[in-house]
Motif scaffolding. Structure first.
Motif, PDB file in Angstrom:
ATOM      1  N   SER A 191       2.334   1.708  -3.438  1.00  0.00           N
ATOM      2  CA  SER A 191       1.299   2.195  -4.349  1.00  0.00           C
ATOM      3  C   SER A 191       1.085   3.692  -4.171  1.00  0.00           C
ATOM      4  O   SER A 191       0.898   4.426  -5.154  1.00  0.00           O
ATOM      5  CB  SER A 191      -0.006   1.439  -4.097  1.00  0.00           C
ATOM      6  N   LEU A 192       1.130   4.164  -2.923  1.00  0.00           N
ATOM      7  CA  LEU A 192       0.963   5.588  -2.653  1.00  0.00           C
ATOM      8  C   LEU A 192       2.132   6.389  -3.224  1.00  0.00           C
ATOM      9  O   LEU A 192       1.936   7.451  -3.828  1.00  0.00           O
ATOM     10  CB  LEU A 192       0.838   5.823  -1.142  1.00  0.00           C
ATOM     11  N   ASP A 229       4.018   5.539  -5.761  1.00  0.00           N
ATOM     12  CA  ASP A 229       3.860   5.531  -7.217  1.00  0.00           C
ATOM     13  C   ASP A 229       2.805   6.543  -7.662  1.00  0.00           C
ATOM     14  O   ASP A 229       2.955   7.213  -8.691  1.00  0.00           O
ATOM     15  CB  ASP A 229       3.467   4.130  -7.704  1.00  0.00           C
ATOM     16  N   LYS A 230       1.739   6.651  -6.873  1.00  0.00           N
ATOM     17  CA  LYS A 230       0.679   7.602  -7.214  1.00  0.00           C
ATOM     18  C   LYS A 230       1.202   9.036  -7.105  1.00  0.00           C
ATOM     19  O   LYS A 230       0.865   9.879  -7.947  1.00  0.00           O
ATOM     20  CB  LYS A 230      -0.519   7.391  -6.275  1.00  0.00           C
ATOM     21  N   GLU A 235      -5.263   9.800   1.910  1.00  0.00           N
ATOM     22  CA  GLU A 235      -4.048   9.912   1.093  1.00  0.00           C
ATOM     23  C   GLU A 235      -3.545  11.352   1.068  1.00  0.00           C
ATOM     24  O   GLU A 235      -2.334  11.602   1.061  1.00  0.00           O
ATOM     25  CB  GLU A 235      -4.332   9.410  -0.324  1.00  0.00           C
ATOM     26  N   GLU A 247       0.837  -1.206   0.000  1.00  0.00           N
ATOM     27  CA  GLU A 247       0.000   0.000   0.000  1.00  0.00           C
ATOM     28  C   GLU A 247       0.868   1.250   0.000  1.00  0.00           C
ATOM     29  O   GLU A 247       0.561   2.240  -0.683  1.00  0.00           O
ATOM     30  CB  GLU A 247      -0.922  -0.005   1.221  1.00  0.00           C
ATOM     31  N   LEU A 285      -8.161  13.413  -9.308  1.00  0.00           N
ATOM     32  CA  LEU A 285      -6.945  12.641  -9.565  1.00  0.00           C
ATOM     33  C   LEU A 285      -6.919  11.330  -8.767  1.00  0.00           C
ATOM     34  O   LEU A 285      -5.913  10.626  -8.750  1.00  0.00           O
ATOM     35  CB  LEU A 285      -5.715  13.481  -9.211  1.00  0.00           C
ATOM     36  N   GLY A 286      -8.028  11.037  -8.098  1.00  0.00           N
ATOM     37  CA  GLY A 286      -8.128   9.783  -7.365  1.00  0.00           C
ATOM     38  C   GLY A 286      -7.480   9.806  -5.997  1.00  0.00           C
ATOM     39  O   GLY A 286      -7.220   8.743  -5.408  1.00  0.00           O
ATOM     40  N   ILE A 287      -7.209  10.996  -5.452  1.00  0.00           N
ATOM     41  CA  ILE A 287      -6.600  11.118  -4.118  1.00  0.00           C
ATOM     42  C   ILE A 287      -7.710  11.312  -3.094  1.00  0.00           C
ATOM     43  O   ILE A 287      -8.494  12.269  -3.180  1.00  0.00           O
ATOM     44  CB  ILE A 287      -5.615  12.298  -4.063  1.00  0.00           C
ATOM     45  N   SER A 300       3.399   9.755 -10.179  1.00  0.00           N
ATOM     46  CA  SER A 300       2.579   9.972 -11.362  1.00  0.00           C
ATOM     47  C   SER A 300       1.878  11.321 -11.301  1.00  0.00           C
ATOM     48  O   SER A 300       1.805  12.048 -12.299  1.00  0.00           O
ATOM     49  CB  SER A 300       1.556   8.838 -11.495  1.00  0.00           C
ATOM     50  N   LEU A 301       1.354  11.656 -10.135  1.00  0.00           N
ATOM     51  CA  LEU A 301       0.652  12.916  -9.954  1.00  0.00           C
ATOM     52  C   LEU A 301       1.591  14.102 -10.164  1.00  0.00           C
ATOM     53  O   LEU A 301       1.247  15.085 -10.829  1.00  0.00           O
ATOM     54  CB  LEU A 301       0.047  12.958  -8.548  1.00  0.00           C
TER      55      LEU A 301
END
Length: 455
Positions: free
Chosen positions: A122-123, A125-126, A347, A119, A341-343, A129-130
């Motif tokens: 993944s954060l 990586d997010k 998060e 997890e 942005l899916g945050i 990307s952001l």
């Protein structure tokens, strides 16, 4: 010695000199009490009071008189700029933190440490990307104009405190305002017509008022008044300070000064009678955490749309942001930016906690200018959850200081880019720049905006 408190003071190498209480070897300050007996004062949480004494304390708390006086002011409106958890139609997400108004750093850290390594990866990586998709190059813009020479060269009142690093920051904030067209020099003494007749009165109304948010002692405004001829200023600050610039400012015969001792969260700026309808500039140096969001909401109501900007008297703003680790989801000005942005809320709070890593490393190293920040981030192997899984705390502990710092700077930029996009969405010509080198201050982001021509 028998009549003295028996509490030993190691730094002074002696016992406390106060008189002990009856039937106790200790004075009132050092008598052991259960922690459960103490609660924060509801008027001023910076100090605590015994729960049994709460009713009597509230009647004589030093903050009581100020609170009562403030509540009678027409510009006081409790929580007007606070924001809401679910504003802009952004739905609340389920979070192990619950929904407190303010999520402490300890709570943010505990939530991150509670993640599994997959997890956590993944954060990260997010965030990479952001940052890549939203944060372009934030240009360096260290600007010091000749108008600030009297401060740069220390040619000001010797009674005024002079620290070079603060003077350079203040001067660059003003220099960027000039470059962006937010500020020009209003030197009334030099404004004369071709026949040598003074035209001060005709130009006086052309000078916008200045509202400094989180003003502290007010020395950013002091430089602005000394170097650019501003003649009407409002200092917004919730705390009381000694050695304020107010005395020096009040000595300027042509300058009108008003200090508003109020939390930005509760300030209805349009209800300040002496400012109502007047064009103004909003400034702030190091507006910590959510104070930046509160200020933006105070100056530009979120109800405003582009067509309504012309009705708003704000002419421009310059806000130096800092302390992003204190930011809160409730107060943040552009929740929709993160939501799209899916945050999610939890998060977002993790991102704010990571920002504290930006100052982990040596301030002299130019970490904020790393050309490819992703190259400095660690490659963490994603492992399966299980009894032998490595805790996230240990994974973070293995990261180098430069790796944490680069991630922290990336998170700071992501937060400020959201604020920049919000300003642009309000029809303002806005930029985000690095207004001083990191060796002067690693907190070097400046949000600067002005009304677009024609609005």
């Amino acid at each position: 010695m028998a009549a003295r408190c028996k509490f030993w003071l190691p730094k002074k190498n002696r016992f406390c000199a106060n008189t002990p209480l009856n039937d106790s070897p200790f004075c009132g300050n050092h008598t052991p009490r259960s922690d459960a007996q103490w609660i924060p004062c509801p008027l001023d949480p910076s100090h605590s009071v015994l729960q049994d004494n709460l009713e009597g304390h509230i009647k004589r708390c030093p903050l009581l008189k100020q609170t009562q006086s403030l509540s009678l002011q027409p510009f006081y409106q409790k929580g007007i700029n606070a924001g809401n958890e679910d504003e802009d139609g952004v739905p609340l997400s389920n979070s192990s933190l619950g929904h407190p108004d303010n999520v402490s750093s300890e709570m943010k850290r505990s939530a991150v440490y509670g993640l599994s390594v997959p997890e956590f990866c993944s954060l990260i990586d997010k965030i990479k990307s952001l940052h890549e998709s939203t944060c372009g190059d934030i240009r360096d813009s260290f600007k010091v104009t000749d108008a600030c020479d009297i401060w740069i060269k220390g040619q000001v009142d010797r009674k005024l405190p002079f620290q070079e690093k603060h003077v350079m920051q203040q001067a660059s904030i003003l220099g960027n305002m000039v470059e962006h067209g937010v500020l020009k020099r209003f030197d009334m003494r030099d404004k004369c017509d071709n026949e040598g007749q003074c035209v001060n009165d005709e130009n006086k109304n052309d000078v916008p008022a200045v509202v400094e948010f989180g003003a502290g002692r007010g020395y950013l405004t002091q430089m602005l008044a000394d170097c650019y001829g501003i003649n009407r200023v409002f200092l917004v600050e919730r705390k009381a300070y000694k050695l304020k610039a107010d005395r020096s400012l009040r000595q300027k015969e042509s300058l009108l000064l008003e200090r508003l001792r109020i939390d930005i969260e509760d300030l209805n700026l349009h209800a300040v009678e002496s400012l109502r309808g007047s064009p103004f500039l909003a400034i702030g140096k190091h507006l910590c955490g959510p104070a930046t969001d509160l200020t933006l909401r105070c100056c530009l109501s979120e109800r405003n749309v582009i067509d309504d900007v012309q009705k708003c008297p704000i002419q421009g703003l310059a806000i130096a942001t800092c302390c992003h680790h204190l930011c809160q989801w409730k107060h943040y000005i552009n929740k929709r930016y993160f939501s799209n942005l899916g945050i999610k809320k939890e998060e977002f709070h993790a991102i704010t906690w990571f920002t504290s890593w930006a100052v982990d490393a040596d301030h002299g190293s130019d970490l904020s200018d790393v050309k490819d920040p992703r190259s400095c981030l660690p490659t963490i192997e994603k492992e399966e959850d299980g009894e032998d899984a490595t805790p996230v705390k240990d994974t973070i502990g293995k990261m180098e200081a430069v790796e944490r710092a680069v991630l922290g700077f990336m998170c700071k930029q992501i937060i400020d880019i959201g604020r920049l996009m919000w300003l642009k969405g309000r029809g303002l010509d806005a930029q985000l720049v690095k207004y001083v080198p990191p060796n002067i201050s690693p907190e070097n982001h400046l949000l600067i905006a002005k009304r677009q021509t024609g609005l």
